[in-house]
Design a protein around this motif. Sequence first.
Motif, short mmCIF file in Angstrom:
data_model
loop_
_atom_site.label_atom_id
_atom_site.label_comp_id
_atom_site.label_asym_id
_atom_site.label_seq_id
_atom_site.Cartn_x
_atom_site.Cartn_y
_atom_site.Cartn_z
N SER A 83 0.66 -1.05 0.25
CA SER A 83 0.15 0.15 0.05
C SER A 83 0.84 1.15 -0.04
N PHE A 84 0.73 2.01 -0.99
CA PHE A 84 1.39 3.48 -0.98
C PHE A 84 0.94 4.28 0.04
N GLU A 85 -0.39 4.26 0.29
CA GLU A 85 -1.04 4.91 1.38
C GLU A 85 -0.07 4.65 2.88
N GLU A 171 -5.29 21.68 -2.49
CA GLU A 171 -5.81 20.35 -1.93
C GLU A 171 -5.91 19.35 -3.35
N GLU A 172 -6.43 20.02 -4.53
CA GLU A 172 -6.50 19.40 -5.74
C GLU A 172 -5.10 19.12 -6.38
N TYR A 178 0.22 13.61 -5.74
CA TYR A 178 0.10 12.25 -4.83
C TYR A 178 -0.25 10.91 -5.95
N THR A 179 -1.25 11.10 -6.95
CA THR A 179 -1.53 10.26 -7.75
C THR A 179 -0.20 9.98 -8.64
N ASP A 184 3.48 6.39 -10.94
CA ASP A 184 4.76 6.57 -11.44
C ASP A 184 6.04 6.25 -10.77
N SER A 185 6.17 6.80 -9.66
CA SER A 185 7.46 6.56 -8.67
C SER A 185 7.27 5.54 -7.98
N PHE A 186 6.19 5.06 -7.48
CA PHE A 186 6.20 4.18 -6.42
C PHE A 186 6.39 2.59 -6.86
#
Length: 209
Positions: A83-85, A171-172, A178-179, A184-186
């Motif tokens: 989980s990235f989160e 926020e946006e 984050y996306t 891409d990076s994770f």
Amino acid sequence: MPRSLSGVEMRKRQAGHIEGPPQAPGQPRPNTCCLCWCGCCKCLWNEDRIERSGRDTCTKMDSIEASDEHLPSLEDMGSWARSFEMMMRSMEGREFFREFLRSEYSEENLLFWLACEELKKETNPATVDEKARIIYEDYVSILSPKEVSLDSRVREGINQSLAEPSNLMYEEAQLQIYTLMHRDSFPRFLNSSVYRELLATRRRTCLDT
């Protein structure tokens, strides 16, 4: 016919040549040793300089391996892979992810996300205004070397919000970055030497205990 130099005068001239030119009062001497201006000899000063230089070039992974207490658990690392989160919630996870992003020259994505998280916690209008503008100058302005990649619609919304900054104005944009990191990076992080070496070190440590 020039006068021949006595032995005493010759030694004085040689000593003056070795010691170098005279210095102004109070001016510190250069880092020389053993009458050697090139610093090539192996005296205590030179050995200490080499030792300090070695310590300064210590890598991130070297320092991690030297101190087991800073290593995340295998369970934690397993949760990052799933989980990235979960990784982003972990301080250690964010630090290792940041190390990887730095190697890819995209560290600014995580720094922007963290700055937005800090802004969300602010309630004082003056502080919100100051931090919002700093974030803009550091990560949104096209003049910044740390500019993050945002689409034109999100960027335009930020520009309009600058007239009356709020703690949620990014926020946006934060979700967009984050996306980007997630998709891409994770995946590359999980296949990187940073993650694999850390995982191997953690496994060795567990086997030794």
